[in-house]
Structures are given as structure tokens and as C-alpha cells.
Design a protein around this motif. Sequence first.
Motif, PDB file in Angstrom:
ATOM      1  N   VAL A  94       0.853  -1.190   0.000  1.00 14.15           N
ATOM      2  CA  VAL A  94       0.000   0.000   0.000  1.00 14.15           C
ATOM      3  C   VAL A  94       0.886   1.236   0.000  1.00 14.15           C
ATOM      4  O   VAL A  94       1.728   1.418   0.889  1.00 14.15           O
ATOM      5  CB  VAL A  94      -0.937   0.022   1.224  1.00 14.15           C
ATOM      6  CG1 VAL A  94      -1.757   1.307   1.239  1.00 14.15           C
ATOM      7  CG2 VAL A  94      -1.856  -1.193   1.214  1.00 14.15           C
ATOM      8  N   VAL A  95       0.693   2.073  -1.004  1.00 14.35           N
ATOM      9  CA  VAL A  95       1.450   3.319  -1.148  1.00 14.35           C
ATOM     10  C   VAL A  95       0.480   4.477  -0.994  1.00 14.35           C
ATOM     11  O   VAL A  95      -0.595   4.473  -1.608  1.00 14.35           O
ATOM     12  CB  VAL A  95       2.149   3.395  -2.519  1.00 14.35           C
ATOM     13  CG1 VAL A  95       2.931   4.697  -2.662  1.00 14.35           C
ATOM     14  CG2 VAL A  95       3.069   2.193  -2.717  1.00 14.35           C
ATOM     15  N   ALA A  96       0.830   5.462  -0.169  1.00 14.69           N
ATOM     16  CA  ALA A  96      -0.096   6.567   0.097  1.00 14.69           C
ATOM     17  C   ALA A  96       0.580   7.912  -0.133  1.00 14.69           C
ATOM     18  O   ALA A  96       1.734   8.121   0.235  1.00 14.69           O
ATOM     19  CB  ALA A  96      -0.616   6.487   1.530  1.00 14.69           C
ATOM     20  N   ASN A 108       1.702   5.475   8.579  1.00 13.20           N
ATOM     21  CA  ASN A 108       2.597   4.410   9.030  1.00 13.20           C
ATOM     22  C   ASN A 108       1.879   3.064   8.997  1.00 13.20           C
ATOM     23  O   ASN A 108       0.763   2.942   8.488  1.00 13.20           O
ATOM     24  CB  ASN A 108       3.122   4.721  10.439  1.00 13.20           C
ATOM     25  CG  ASN A 108       1.996   4.962  11.435  1.00 13.20           C
ATOM     26  OD1 ASN A 108       0.920   4.385  11.323  1.00 13.20           O
ATOM     27  ND2 ASN A 108       2.238   5.818  12.413  1.00 13.20           N
ATOM     28  N   GLU A 109       2.530   2.065   9.554  1.00 12.61           N
ATOM     29  CA  GLU A 109       2.003   0.700   9.519  1.00 12.61           C
ATOM     30  C   GLU A 109       0.650   0.581  10.214  1.00 12.61           C
ATOM     31  O   GLU A 109      -0.196  -0.220   9.817  1.00 12.61           O
ATOM     32  CB  GLU A 109       3.017  -0.244  10.170  1.00 12.61           C
ATOM     33  CG  GLU A 109       2.668  -1.711  10.049  1.00 12.61           C
ATOM     34  CD  GLU A 109       3.759  -2.608  10.627  1.00 12.61           C
ATOM     35  OE1 GLU A 109       3.553  -3.831  10.646  1.00 12.61           O
ATOM     36  OE2 GLU A 109       4.798  -2.072  11.046  1.00 12.61           O
ATOM     37  N   ALA A 110       0.448   1.401  11.255  1.00 12.78           N
ATOM     38  CA  ALA A 110      -0.822   1.345  11.987  1.00 12.78           C
ATOM     39  C   ALA A 110      -1.998   1.700  11.091  1.00 12.78           C
ATOM     40  O   ALA A 110      -3.120   1.233  11.304  1.00 12.78           O
ATOM     41  CB  ALA A 110      -0.767   2.290  13.190  1.00 12.78           C
ATOM     42  N   TRP A 111      -1.747   2.503  10.070  1.00 11.61           N
ATOM     43  CA  TRP A 111      -2.799   2.878   9.120  1.00 11.61           C
ATOM     44  C   TRP A 111      -2.707   2.070   7.825  1.00 11.61           C
ATOM     45  O   TRP A 111      -3.352   2.404   6.829  1.00 11.61           O
ATOM     46  CB  TRP A 111      -2.716   4.372   8.807  1.00 11.61           C
ATOM     47  CG  TRP A 111      -3.390   5.215   9.848  1.00 11.61           C
ATOM     48  CD1 TRP A 111      -2.819   5.806  10.925  1.00 11.61           C
ATOM     49  CD2 TRP A 111      -4.786   5.535   9.918  1.00 11.61           C
ATOM     50  NE1 TRP A 111      -3.758   6.480  11.661  1.00 11.61           N
ATOM     51  CE2 TRP A 111      -4.973   6.337  11.071  1.00 11.61           C
ATOM     52  CE3 TRP A 111      -5.889   5.235   9.124  1.00 11.61           C
ATOM     53  CZ2 TRP A 111      -6.221   6.826  11.445  1.00 11.61           C
ATOM     54  CZ3 TRP A 111      -7.132   5.729   9.490  1.00 11.61           C
ATOM     55  CH2 TRP A 111      -7.298   6.511  10.636  1.00 11.61           C
ATOM     56  N   VAL A 113      -0.131   1.694   5.837  1.00 13.87           N
ATOM     57  CA  VAL A 113       0.731   2.283   4.808  1.00 13.87           C
ATOM     58  C   VAL A 113       2.099   1.611   4.811  1.00 13.87           C
ATOM     59  O   VAL A 113       2.782   1.563   5.836  1.00 13.87           O
ATOM     60  CB  VAL A 113       0.894   3.801   5.040  1.00 13.87           C
ATOM     61  CG1 VAL A 113       1.835   4.403   3.994  1.00 13.87           C
ATOM     62  CG2 VAL A 113      -0.456   4.498   5.015  1.00 13.87           C
ATOM     63  N   ASP A 114       2.499   1.094   3.660  1.00 11.51           N
ATOM     64  CA  ASP A 114       3.851   0.535   3.525  1.00 11.51           C
ATOM     65  C   ASP A 114       4.853   1.596   3.098  1.00 11.51           C
ATOM     66  O   ASP A 114       5.990   1.616   3.565  1.00 11.51           O
ATOM     67  CB  ASP A 114       3.848  -0.607   2.495  1.00 11.51           C
ATOM     68  CG  ASP A 114       3.013  -1.792   2.954  1.00 11.51           C
ATOM     69  OD1 ASP A 114       3.272  -2.296   4.057  1.00 11.51           O
ATOM     70  OD2 ASP A 114       2.091  -2.194   2.225  1.00 11.51           O
ATOM     71  N   VAL A 115       4.447   2.463   2.188  1.00 15.02           N
ATOM     72  CA  VAL A 115       5.314   3.542   1.713  1.00 15.02           C
ATOM     73  C   VAL A 115       4.509   4.822   1.667  1.00 15.02           C
ATOM     74  O   VAL A 115       3.435   4.869   1.057  1.00 15.02           O
ATOM     75  CB  VAL A 115       5.888   3.244   0.309  1.00 15.02           C
ATOM     76  CG1 VAL A 115       6.781   4.389  -0.150  1.00 15.02           C
ATOM     77  CG2 VAL A 115       6.664   1.939   0.301  1.00 15.02           C
ATOM     78  N   ALA A 116       5.013   5.870   2.323  1.00 16.37           N
ATOM     79  CA  ALA A 116       4.374   7.178   2.300  1.00 16.37           C
ATOM     80  C   ALA A 116       5.188   8.110   1.414  1.00 16.37           C
ATOM     81  O   ALA A 116       6.402   8.239   1.589  1.00 16.37           O
ATOM     82  CB  ALA A 116       4.276   7.749   3.714  1.00 16.37           C
ATOM     83  N   VAL A 117       4.524   8.749   0.466  1.00 18.23           N
ATOM     84  CA  VAL A 117       5.200   9.654  -0.457  1.00 18.23           C
ATOM     85  C   VAL A 117       4.682  11.064  -0.205  1.00 18.23           C
ATOM     86  O   VAL A 117       3.518  11.352  -0.466  1.00 18.23           O
ATOM     87  CB  VAL A 117       4.962   9.257  -1.924  1.00 18.23           C
ATOM     88  CG1 VAL A 117       5.693  10.213  -2.857  1.00 18.23           C
ATOM     89  CG2 VAL A 117       5.405   7.822  -2.169  1.00 18.23           C
ATOM     90  N   SER A 118       5.543  11.909   0.322  1.00 17.82           N
ATOM     91  CA  SER A 118       5.183  13.293   0.592  1.00 17.82           C
ATOM     92  C   SER A 118       5.716  14.158  -0.539  1.00 17.82           C
ATOM     93  O   SER A 118       6.927  14.327  -0.675  1.00 17.82           O
ATOM     94  CB  SER A 118       5.779  13.746   1.931  1.00 17.82           C
ATOM     95  OG  SER A 118       5.608  15.135   2.111  1.00 17.82           O
ATOM     96  N   THR A 119       4.815  14.688  -1.349  1.00 14.22           N
ATOM     97  CA  THR A 119       5.243  15.515  -2.483  1.00 14.22           C
ATOM     98  C   THR A 119       6.040  16.733  -2.033  1.00 14.22           C
ATOM     99  O   THR A 119       7.107  17.006  -2.597  1.00 14.22           O
ATOM    100  CB  THR A 119       4.029  15.946  -3.323  1.00 14.22           C
ATOM    101  OG1 THR A 119       3.333  14.774  -3.760  1.00 14.22           O
ATOM    102  CG2 THR A 119       4.456  16.747  -4.536  1.00 14.22           C
ATOM    103  N   HIS A 144       7.694   0.228   7.323  1.00 13.44           N
ATOM    104  CA  HIS A 144       8.189  -0.977   7.979  1.00 13.44           C
ATOM    105  C   HIS A 144       9.656  -0.798   8.343  1.00 13.44           C
ATOM    106  O   HIS A 144      10.486  -0.439   7.514  1.00 13.44           O
ATOM    107  CB  HIS A 144       8.029  -2.190   7.066  1.00 13.44           C
ATOM    108  CG  HIS A 144       6.600  -2.553   6.813  1.00 13.44           C
ATOM    109  ND1 HIS A 144       5.721  -2.872   7.817  1.00 13.44           N
ATOM    110  CD2 HIS A 144       5.882  -2.620   5.666  1.00 13.44           C
ATOM    111  CE1 HIS A 144       4.545  -3.141   7.310  1.00 13.44           C
ATOM    112  NE2 HIS A 144       4.611  -2.978   6.001  1.00 13.44           N
ATOM    113  N   GLY A 145       9.989  -1.087   9.603  1.00 12.96           N
ATOM    114  CA  GLY A 145      11.373  -1.048  10.036  1.00 12.96           C
ATOM    115  C   GLY A 145      11.918   0.350  10.244  1.00 12.96           C
ATOM    116  O   GLY A 145      13.102   0.519  10.513  1.00 12.96           O
TER     117      GLY A 145
END
Length: 225
Positions: A94-96, A108-111, A113-119, A144-145
Motif C-alpha cells: 500500500v502506497v499513500a 505508518n504501519e498502523a494505518w 501504509v507501507d510507503v508514504a510519499v510526501s510531495t 516498515h522497520g
Amino acid sequence: MRVAIAGAGAVGRSIAGELLENGHEVLLIDKAPTAISVERVPQAEWLLADACEITSLDEAALQRCNVVIAATGDDKVNLVVSLLAKTEYGVPRVVARVNNPKNEWLFNEAWGVDVAVSTPRLMSALVEEAVSVGDLVRLLRFSHGDANLVELTLPPESALAGTQVGDVQWPEDTSLVTIIRGTRVLTPSQEDSLEAGDELLFVAAQAREGQLEELLSVRREDAAG
């Protein structure tokens, strides 16, 4: 690979176009009728639906997707889509998209999200990368991690210039994944030498970033002394 993208705005359509060119199946989901522009990405599947509703995601067969990308302009929507994709449908990746940097801590993982991309963060990082040599630049955060994708351009005076990759005692929880040398992209081997001006990309634990920057930026005269 099957990818569902929530949000069919400019960002979502651009991502869809890239994925389709690379041979993937893409489903674009948006609740706004004005966003459904089939003619702009005709190879994609389209679904007029609210991606925050279970019935819509059932219709999208999200359980068949390898990746879900939450790419709307609303952080709340992206978080809900991410959580549903991960917890209700077991989507592996999941990428957000993060629209407001103040909300980045939530992605984060709690929501889910595996990868968060902040423009905004990515744009500022690219600016920093263009003008800085010897400074560590954080490009992307992985949930993760607690790891990040970071970049550093090796300065000419670095003690590591001319050193083989296998001879460097890298900090724990760091991995050199790519060397960009001019127009070449190198997968580093133990025998490859580091050269001044190399752009080095690492996946590193956030707690190790300081050690990594210090190691790469040590001057030859300091190392000799």
C-alpha cells in the motif's frame, strides 16, 4: 501486476499512465464524475465510486490487487483507503500520498501504509540534492522497520573516494542499493570503487543516518590524522 489507484486526478492519471506503459493492469477509482476521463487513460479500467466505502472496494475486487495507491488530494481519504486495503483485503503493498507534511506522522504501519510519499518533502529533497554535496538527503520514508531511502553525493575530499565498496565498514541497518555515476546506474558489487561525485542511494534506519553521513563526509586529512 494489478494496481488500484484511488484518486483519478492529475497525480493518479500520471501514475496510471506510467504503470500501463510498463505492462501492468490499472484500475482508477474516483467518486467525482468530472474526474472520470476515460479518454485520457483509455487502457485503464475506471470505476466511479467512493474508495472509502467497503461496497465500492468489493466492486473493485481489491483482494485481487498486488498494490493499492491512495493518491487523492485528501489525506483523510488516503489514510482510510490505506487502512481498508491492508486490513480488509490484505493487499500486499500500500502506497499513500501525503498532501500536508504535518500529517506525515500518521502515514505508518498502523494505518496500513507501507510507503508514504510526501510531495512537498520529495520536492524539497530534490532541491537539496541538486545543491548539496556531502549532505545526506532523505528522499522517501518506508513505514516498515523505520527505514528511509536516502541519498548523498560523495564529495571529492571524502576519505572513501577510491575505496572499494566491500572494504567499507558501513553502519548497521544500512544498505547501499545504487550508485549513480553520470548517466550510469550501477548495482554495487563488493569490488566496485566509490568515486568522487557518485550519487549513493541507501536504505537506512533513521537512527543510523547520522553515522552514515559522518562516514561518507570524513575528509582525507582527517582520516589520515
